[in-house]
Write an enzyme that holds these catalytic residues in place. Structure first.
Site, PDB file in Angstrom:
ATOM      1  CG  ASP A 286     -10.396  -7.658  22.317  1.00 43.58           C
ATOM      2  OD1 ASP A 286      -9.978  -6.675  22.952  1.00 43.58           O
ATOM      3  OD2 ASP A 286     -10.909  -7.581  21.186  1.00 43.58           O
TER       4      ASP A 286
HETATM    5  C1  NOJ Z   1     -10.761  -4.076  21.940  1.00 44.98           C
HETATM    6  C2  NOJ Z   1     -10.373  -4.423  20.537  1.00 44.98           C
HETATM    7  O1  NOJ Z   1     -11.218  -5.442  20.049  1.00 44.98           O
HETATM    8  C3  NOJ Z   1      -8.937  -4.854  20.361  1.00 44.98           C
HETATM    9  O2  NOJ Z   1      -8.643  -4.945  19.005  1.00 44.98           O
HETATM   10  C4  NOJ Z   1      -8.016  -3.916  21.070  1.00 44.98           C
HETATM   11  O3  NOJ Z   1      -6.683  -4.332  20.893  1.00 44.98           O
HETATM   12  C5  NOJ Z   1      -8.372  -3.873  22.539  1.00 44.98           C
HETATM   13  N1  NOJ Z   1      -9.751  -3.405  22.694  1.00 44.98           N
HETATM   14  C6  NOJ Z   1      -7.445  -2.997  23.360  1.00 44.98           C
HETATM   15  O4  NOJ Z   1      -7.647  -1.671  23.073  1.00 44.98           O
END
Ligand code: NOJ
Length: 763
Positions: A286
């Site tokens: 993530d």
């Molecule tokens: C951070 C978030 O926690 C996640 O859910 C998301 O898919 C990613 N950023 C990409 O934007």
């Protein structure tokens, strides 16, 4: 009998044929990727493991953008959150025509609850308890986003969440592992379709693995710490279900699990995910999950990158840790070429499964957006879905539905705003296309009633708080007048009205990522406004916007009607009108428990009994598990929601009151629509294992059926209890059922249930 045998024979033949076909496809994929990887340099292999931010690529500038050079050099595996098929086509062309091996890119996006046609936030969507609707919403999201070049979505978010302080409860399906698993499967089916063959089918990414929803104190990105028993029984099931439904990828969570950040947790990423669950897709971090491990305090960038790869991470989102350090780590013996090959193969396999090697422009048809995005059919469906997500919390003396006559005062900071209708994580939404609630109501009553509007208050008194809560283009256009002036204007309008519709609650960015709250009351100035509106003596309907459970004690005690509308998406203004005026009968039921106050959190229906439970009906007893200042009951229980009609339940009939591990029994009730309006009811089945080798929850949802009945109609609703429904993970983490007595409960929500019992026989 003969016919049945023949049928079984045909079925087995078909299954064997399907398995053989899958094997042949796997072999073909292996041969193709073997050949491709033979040609790849180490740098190119590491390049496949890199998912940088797309930067601001404007059409025509792709070639000169910062990532272009990296793409040419084969240092990029994919990009994300780039919107527009023209831009994406241009970038794909760069990879295919200008990099040495022409490997196509993945294009990911957070298509979380729709694309330009936006559906309710996932927590709202889950309140529909309608798996067909949920699957279809994901299908439409896939049709729209693939039409715009996207082939991979960072969804479904399946984190079990039992702490409404955490803003990201908005993005998931609530507190329950069984319901959460059903929804996870429906979403994966919707996104991925048959087998990613069609150009409207995209790869799903289950997130956030694992336990992200259990952040301590409900504070985003915070530590999690839980027993393996709880992980396996309560938090893991939806991830596992999504994987069993065939999800092609999974995203690591930011938090730690057992003291090791998930991103570097080999037990989680390899033992559980691959060995126990048989996952064969790829794992992405993530965002800067890798470099964040430096802050977690487990090593420098090189070491944490090596740990992530060795744990089982395949794709590095944004942190650049893999591209910057893996070569050095090979030389120093921290990672092996085989481990890099393994990850590279998984990324190439995903591209192969998506059909990108056959046609890198499969998702780049410049004509599709015209007819596949924000189409009238999609919007009509979104309107229906939004109405299905709303939960009627209170409706004294059938105040709702409203008559379309007279003067309706529409008051509140959310009454006349577009950007806040769609809710958090709606990256692709075009706010200009979204009607405000005022527009929705005006259209509905045109020529019949009059809508009179006043803002009445800002979101919160504190300007700085409002700024934090309306980021990313979600401005609520703060009114510079004083609180008193705003209030007076609203009261003037209220006085002239027949009924007041108060549009209040959270702004859309008050929930979602990095939007946690410790006070879940209706914000100060809005509460004052609501109290003033009540004191006019006019009937007040609260249309309540929020991305989480909040504390609505005063509202529940004092208002005649409350309709919870979450953030219903691009068509929610029309859907709210549909429900307020009775065109649609509400049928949503809560998927998270609503607390009475923040001190009760975490609060969830499937809790344990403890050794000192509070006797039923009491709200305090010394030396019992309770509080001095509030009872243990929630304000609204899990599964709760009203309708414009009344449903009555006959008594439970069991086919037998004993069963074995080889058999099953059925439990039935007759459901009657005893009111005057047609409507749907979610009939819920709960079980309780009365004596276990480990303590078991007081009840667990094990089945539900959403039944539509015309006024006056009855239907027998039957659940089959199978041995699998009685299983749980025991102390040794074996999935077992234990003989003994079980309570079986059926009813309209997790509190209002009828109970009977049966026995599972065995030694
Ligand atoms: C951070 C978030 O926690 C996640 O859910 C998301 O898919 C990613 N950023 C990409 O934007």
């Amino acid at each position: 009998m003969k016919l049945r045998k023949k049928g079984l024979f045909v079925l087995s033949f078909m299954l064997v044929a399907v398995a053989a076909l899958a094997q042949a496809t796997d072999n073909r994929m292996k041969i193709f990727i073997d050949k491709l990887m033979e040609k790849m340099t180490l740098e190119e292999k590491i390049g496949q493991l890199n998912l940088p931010v797309s930067g601001e690529i404007v059409t025509g500038t792709a070639k000169s953008s910062d990532v272009a050079e990296k793409i040419r050099k084969g240092e990029v595996g994919g990009l994300f959150n780039l919107k527009g098929v023209d831009k994406i086509r241009e970038v794909q062309k760069l990879a295919v025509e200008n990099s040495r091996l022409g490997i196509p890119l993945l294009f990911g996006m957070d298509v979380v609850h729709g694309y330009e046609t936006v559906f309710p936030i996932p927590l709202g969507l889950s309140c529909s308890w309608n798996m067909k609707t949920i699957e279809q919403s994901a299908r439409i999201a896939a049709i729209e986003s693939t039409a715009d070049g996207i082939n991979w979505t960072f969804s479904p978010m399946v984190d079990i969440a039992r702490d409404p302080r955490w803003g990201r409860v908005a993005e998931g399906s609530g507190e329950d592992p069984f319901l959460g698993s059903e929804i996870a499967k429906a979403m994966v089916r919707g996104y991925q379709g048959v087998a990613l063959k069609n150009k409207t089918e995209m790869m799903a990414c289950v997130k956030h693995f694992a336990l992200y929803g259990a952040a301590e104190a409900g504070r985003d990105y915070n530590t999690t710490d839980m027993s393996h028993l709880k992980m396996y029984n309560d938090y893991f099931p939806p991830y596992k279900a999504a994987i069993q439904a065939g999800a092609g990828s999974i995203m690591a969570s930011f938090n730690e699990v057992d003291g090791i950040p998930a991103t570097a947790n080999k037990w989680l990423m390899t033992d559980v995910l691959r060995k126990q669950w048989g996952f064969n897709g790829f794992v992405v971090t993530d965002f800067t999950g890798i470099s964040e491990m430096v802050e977690h305090g487990i090593g420098d960038l090189q070491n944490v990158s090596a740990r992530a790869l060795n744990a089982g991470i395949d794709l590095d989102m944004v942190s650049d840790g893999f591209v910057k350090t893996l070569k050095k780590s090979i030389l120093e013996g921290k990672v092996t070429v085989e481990t890099i090959d393994r990850a590279c193969r998984r990324i190439l396999e995903a591209k192969y499964k998506l059909g990108l090697f056959d046609d890198p422009y499969k998702y780049c048809d410049l004509n599709r957006p015209k007819y596949d995005i924000f189409s009238p059919e999609h919007r009509a469906f979104a309107r229906q879905v939004a109405a299905e997500s709303f939960v009627l919390l209170k409706n004294e003396n059938n105040l709702l539905p409203l008559q379309m006559t007279g003067r309706i005062a529409l008051i509140g900071p959310l009454a006349n705003n577009r950007a806040n209708m769609v809710g958090t994580w709606s990256v692709a939404a075009v706010h200009a296309n979204v009607p405000t609630l005022m527009e929705g109501l005006q259209q509905a009553v045109a020529g019949k009633a009059q809508i009179m509007y006043a803002k009445g208050s800002n979101l919160v008194a504190d300007t700085a708080y409002e700024k934090r809560a309306t980021m990313f283009g979600r401005d609520l256009h703060r009114d510079g007048r004083s609180d008193r002036e705003l209030l007076d204007e609203a009261l003037k309008i209220a006085e002239q009205s027949d009924v007041i519709v108060a549009a209040m609650g959270e702004s859309s960015e008050m929930s979602g990522e990095s939007s946690c709250r410790t006070n879940l009351d209706l914000p100060d100035v809005q509460k004052t406004l609501l109290q003033a509106l009540m004191s006019t003596g006019k009937p007040v309907v609260l249309v309540y916007f929020a991305g989480r459970p909040t504390t609505l004690n005063w509202e529940q005690a004092n208002l005649p009607a409350i309709l919870h509308v979450w953030f219903g998406g691009s068509e929610s203004a029309y859907a709210i009108a549909d429900v307020l005026f009775g065109k649609t009968n509400p049928s949503g039921k809560l998927t998270m428990t609503f607390p009475k106050n923040v001190g009760q959190i975490p609060i969830y229906y499937a809790h344990k009994n403890t050794g000192r439970p509070l006797p039923e009906g009491k709200w305090f007893e010394k030396f019992r598990s309770d509080y001095l200042d509030v009872d243990n009951e929630p304000l609204y229980p899990f599964g709760y929601g009203l309708s414009y009609t009344q449903f009555s339940y006959g008594s439970i009939e069991l086919s037998r009151n004993t069963m074995t591990n080889q058999g099953s029994i059925t439990a039935s009730v007759v459901l009657t629509n005893a009111g005057k309006v047609d409507g749907s009811e979610v009939v819920q089945l709960y079980l309780h294992d009365k004596v276990g080798s480990v303590t078991r929850p007081v009840k667990e949802l094990k089945g539900f059926q959403k039944i539509y009945l015309k006024a006056g109609q009855s239907q027998k609703v039957t659940f089959t209890i199978t041995p699998d429904m009685l299983k749980f993970y025991n102390y040794d983490l074996q999935y077992v059922s234990e003989p003994g007595e079980f309570d079986l409960m059926i009813g309209a929500n997790s509190r209002d249930l009828q109970k009977t019992s049966f026995t599972l026989q065995g030694k």
